[in-house]
Design a protein around this motif. Structure first.
Motif, PDB file in Angstrom:
ATOM      1  N   GLU A  49       0.821  -1.204   0.000  1.00 25.98           N
ATOM      2  CA  GLU A  49       0.000   0.000   0.000  1.00 25.98           C
ATOM      3  C   GLU A  49       0.859   1.261   0.000  1.00 25.98           C
ATOM      4  OE1 GLU A  49      -2.736  -0.351   3.251  1.00 25.98           O
ATOM      5  OE2 GLU A  49      -3.955  -1.874   2.226  1.00 25.98           O
ATOM      6  N   GLY A  50       1.917   1.204  -0.815  1.00 24.91           N
ATOM      7  CA  GLY A  50       2.733   2.381  -1.045  1.00 24.91           C
ATOM      8  C   GLY A  50       3.848   2.634  -0.060  1.00 24.91           C
ATOM      9  N   ARG A  51       3.984   1.797   0.974  1.00 20.89           N
ATOM     10  CA  ARG A  51       5.012   2.046   1.977  1.00 20.89           C
ATOM     11  C   ARG A  51       5.804   0.778   2.268  1.00 20.89           C
ATOM     12  NH1 ARG A  51       3.179   5.829   6.879  1.00 20.89           N
ATOM     13  NH2 ARG A  51       5.456   5.874   6.991  1.00 20.89           N
ATOM     14  N   SER A  52       7.104   0.948   2.431  1.00 21.75           N
ATOM     15  CA  SER A  52       7.965  -0.210   2.705  1.00 21.75           C
ATOM     16  C   SER A  52       7.921  -0.626   4.168  1.00 21.75           C
ATOM     17  CB  SER A  52       9.412   0.124   2.327  1.00 21.75           C
ATOM     18  OG  SER A  52       9.909   1.180   3.132  1.00 21.75           O
ATOM     19  N   GLY A  53       7.428   0.246   5.048  1.00 19.58           N
ATOM     20  CA  GLY A  53       7.423  -0.046   6.471  1.00 19.58           C
ATOM     21  C   GLY A  53       6.667  -1.305   6.833  1.00 19.58           C
ATOM     22  N   ALA A  54       5.629  -1.642   6.043  1.00 18.42           N
ATOM     23  CA  ALA A  54       4.848  -2.841   6.329  1.00 18.42           C
ATOM     24  C   ALA A  54       5.658  -4.116   6.142  1.00 18.42           C
ATOM     25  CB  ALA A  54       3.606  -2.884   5.438  1.00 18.42           C
ATOM     26  N   LEU A  55       6.793  -4.027   5.455  1.00 14.42           N
ATOM     27  CA  LEU A  55       7.643  -5.195   5.228  1.00 14.42           C
ATOM     28  C   LEU A  55       8.729  -5.324   6.296  1.00 14.42           C
ATOM     29  CD1 LEU A  55       8.123  -4.803   1.367  1.00 14.42           C
ATOM     30  CD2 LEU A  55       6.639  -6.443   2.533  1.00 14.42           C
ATOM     31  N   GLY A  56       8.841  -4.352   7.151  1.00 12.90           N
ATOM     32  CA  GLY A  56       9.909  -4.346   8.137  1.00 12.90           C
ATOM     33  C   GLY A  56       9.692  -5.357   9.247  1.00 12.90           C
ATOM     34  N   SER A  57      10.780  -5.762   9.861  1.00 14.00           N
ATOM     35  CA  SER A  57      10.766  -6.674  11.012  1.00 14.00           C
ATOM     36  C   SER A  57      11.748  -6.110  12.034  1.00 14.00           C
ATOM     37  CB  SER A  57      11.207  -8.078  10.581  1.00 14.00           C
ATOM     38  OG  SER A  57      12.561  -8.064  10.158  1.00 14.00           O
ATOM     39  N   SER A  59      14.543  -7.285  13.089  1.00 12.17           N
ATOM     40  CA  SER A  59      15.926  -7.408  12.620  1.00 12.17           C
ATOM     41  C   SER A  59      16.214  -6.435  11.484  1.00 12.17           C
ATOM     42  CB  SER A  59      16.213  -8.846  12.167  1.00 12.17           C
ATOM     43  OG  SER A  59      15.276  -9.281  11.203  1.00 12.17           O
ATOM     44  N   ASP A  60      15.247  -6.238  10.590  1.00 14.49           N
ATOM     45  CA  ASP A  60      15.438  -5.269   9.509  1.00 14.49           C
ATOM     46  C   ASP A  60      15.583  -3.856  10.074  1.00 14.49           C
ATOM     47  OD1 ASP A  60      15.342  -4.334   6.679  1.00 14.49           O
ATOM     48  OD2 ASP A  60      13.470  -3.421   7.351  1.00 14.49           O
ATOM     49  N   THR A 205      17.149  -6.795   2.255  1.00 15.50           N
ATOM     50  CA  THR A 205      16.453  -7.641   3.217  1.00 15.50           C
ATOM     51  C   THR A 205      15.260  -8.292   2.540  1.00 15.50           C
ATOM     52  OG1 THR A 205      17.071  -6.252   5.094  1.00 15.50           O
ATOM     53  CG2 THR A 205      15.145  -7.670   5.378  1.00 15.50           C
ATOM     54  N   TRP A 206      15.121  -9.600   2.710  1.00 14.73           N
ATOM     55  CA  TRP A 206      13.927 -10.298   2.253  1.00 14.73           C
ATOM     56  C   TRP A 206      13.019 -10.540   3.459  1.00 14.73           C
ATOM     57  CZ3 TRP A 206      18.199 -12.955  -0.523  1.00 14.73           C
ATOM     58  CH2 TRP A 206      18.234 -12.597  -1.875  1.00 14.73           C
ATOM     59  N   ALA A 207      11.863  -9.908   3.436  1.00 12.80           N
ATOM     60  CA  ALA A 207      10.886 -10.138   4.496  1.00 12.80           C
ATOM     61  C   ALA A 207      10.210 -11.489   4.254  1.00 12.80           C
ATOM     62  CB  ALA A 207       9.848  -9.025   4.497  1.00 12.80           C
ATOM     63  N   THR A 241      13.414 -13.648   8.508  1.00 13.65           N
ATOM     64  CA  THR A 241      13.987 -12.526   7.775  1.00 13.65           C
ATOM     65  C   THR A 241      15.406 -12.868   7.336  1.00 13.65           C
ATOM     66  OG1 THR A 241      12.704 -10.956   9.080  1.00 13.65           O
ATOM     67  CG2 THR A 241      14.583 -10.080   7.871  1.00 13.65           C
ATOM     68  N   VAL A 242      15.716 -12.587   6.074  1.00  9.87           N
ATOM     69  CA  VAL A 242      17.050 -12.833   5.535  1.00  9.87           C
ATOM     70  C   VAL A 242      17.647 -11.496   5.099  1.00  9.87           C
ATOM     71  CG1 VAL A 242      18.412 -14.009   3.760  1.00  9.87           C
ATOM     72  CG2 VAL A 242      16.436 -15.160   4.771  1.00  9.87           C
ATOM     73  N   LEU A 243      18.823 -11.192   5.627  1.00  7.36           N
ATOM     74  CA  LEU A 243      19.482  -9.924   5.339  1.00  7.36           C
ATOM     75  C   LEU A 243      20.783 -10.203   4.588  1.00  7.36           C
ATOM     76  CD1 LEU A 243      18.491  -9.828   8.676  1.00  7.36           C
ATOM     77  CD2 LEU A 243      18.523  -7.432   7.982  1.00  7.36           C
ATOM     78  N   THR A 244      20.925  -9.608   3.416  1.00  8.98           N
ATOM     79  CA  THR A 244      22.075  -9.883   2.571  1.00  8.98           C
ATOM     80  C   THR A 244      22.829  -8.603   2.250  1.00  8.98           C
ATOM     81  OG1 THR A 244      20.862  -9.616   0.476  1.00  8.98           O
ATOM     82  CG2 THR A 244      20.812 -11.791   1.508  1.00  8.98           C
ATOM     83  N   ARG A 245      24.099  -8.767   1.942  1.00  9.33           N
ATOM     84  CA  ARG A 245      24.938  -7.647   1.504  1.00  9.33           C
ATOM     85  C   ARG A 245      25.682  -8.085   0.259  1.00  9.33           C
ATOM     86  NH1 ARG A 245      30.365  -5.255   4.444  1.00  9.33           N
ATOM     87  NH2 ARG A 245      30.590  -3.388   3.146  1.00  9.33           N
ATOM     88  N   TRP A 246      25.617  -7.263  -0.793  1.00 10.84           N
ATOM     89  CA  TRP A 246      26.206  -7.576  -2.086  1.00 10.84           C
ATOM     90  C   TRP A 246      27.134  -6.433  -2.505  1.00 10.84           C
ATOM     91  CZ3 TRP A 246      24.700 -12.258  -4.236  1.00 10.84           C
ATOM     92  CH2 TRP A 246      23.588 -12.873  -3.635  1.00 10.84           C
TER      93      TRP A 246
END
Length: 256
Positions: A49-57, A59-60, A205-207, A241-246
């Protein structure tokens, strides 16, 4: 949180000091290092719904705060700043002390990128901040709009004649003396930086959710440009939650 890509430490719980080490910028930088940070659902949605905050956890959000702590400046596109309701730069006293001990300014400023200068001076970016918000803009922005932003306390910097490309933005950041750069989007700004070849790193980050909907991807641009990336680390939390760095291939030796 635990590392998935290092069997030797897979059972070790990462504390804040461990995370700072994992996400530290390269030493002895001589040019701006452009780090991008995004969160996405498993099915690729960049927002709900237009905001990334809903995907946060938790750890993110923990890493989000850490990345800001490590940065000289936080870049964001105007559209994302408006959609996400960005406020200005704020940190805790403890974070300020760590930043100063690391040779950084006490608070990392927010720098908004807008060629048009289309920002409401009443936004929290300007009314709720401890240091002036920087506005990177162009000569096509109406002078009346820029005057209103300056009157609201913004540090307005005209850096381009019309559109702001990656090279121009990087040069402006370098002129400001910033080398540890954190870009929080949005997709259009990220896409432009990819096309212009100035992205050094992506923290993605993959939620652990599926979102469907009509949300776009984390980077969009009229032109496709393939940029090779190598994994620096993969971290997982117990909630999935999976957090990656590339890191961009050869970025460490690229002295563009």
């Amino acid at each position: 949180m635990r590392r998935l890509d290092d069997p030797a430490t897979a059972t070790h719980v990462l504390d804040d000091a461990g995370l700072r080490t994992l996400y530290s910028y390269p030493d002895d930088l001589t040019r701006p290092w452009i780090r991008i940070n995004f969160v996405s659902s498993l099915d690729g949605a960049v927002a709900v719904e237009g905001r990334s905050g809903a995907l946060g956890s938790p750890s993110d959000r923990r890493v989000f705060g850490l990345l800001r702590e490590l940065a000289d400046v936080v870049l964001v596109g105007a559209g994302t700043a408006r959609a996400e309701g960005y406020g200005g730069a704020r940190t805790s006293e403890v974070t300020r002390q760590r930043r100063v001990a690391a040779g950084l300014s006490p608070v990392p400023p927010i720098a908004v990128v807008t060629s048009s200068g289309n920002l409401d001076p009443g936004l929290r970016l300007f009314t709720d901040t401890t240091v002036p918000t920087v506005v990177f803009t162009s000569r096509r922005a109406p002078e009346s709009a820029l005057t209103a932003l300056r009157d609201a306390g913004a540090d307005v910097r005209v850096i381009a004649d019309r559109d702001i490309d990656g090279a121009t933005l990087t040069a402006a950041v370098a002129d400001a003396g910033w080398t540890r750069v954190l870009c929080e989007g949005g997709p259009s700004l990220f896409g432009r930086l990819i096309v212009d070849g100035v992205v050094d790193e992506l923290c993605l980050t993959w939620a652990p959710v599926l979102a469907a909907g009509d949300a776009g991807r984390i980077a969009t641009a009229p032109t496709a440009v393939v940029t090779g990336m190598r994994p620096a680390h993969i971290v997982a939390d117990d909630d999935g939650t999976v957090l990656t760095r590339w890191i961009r291939v050869a970025a460490a030796s690229d002295d563009r």
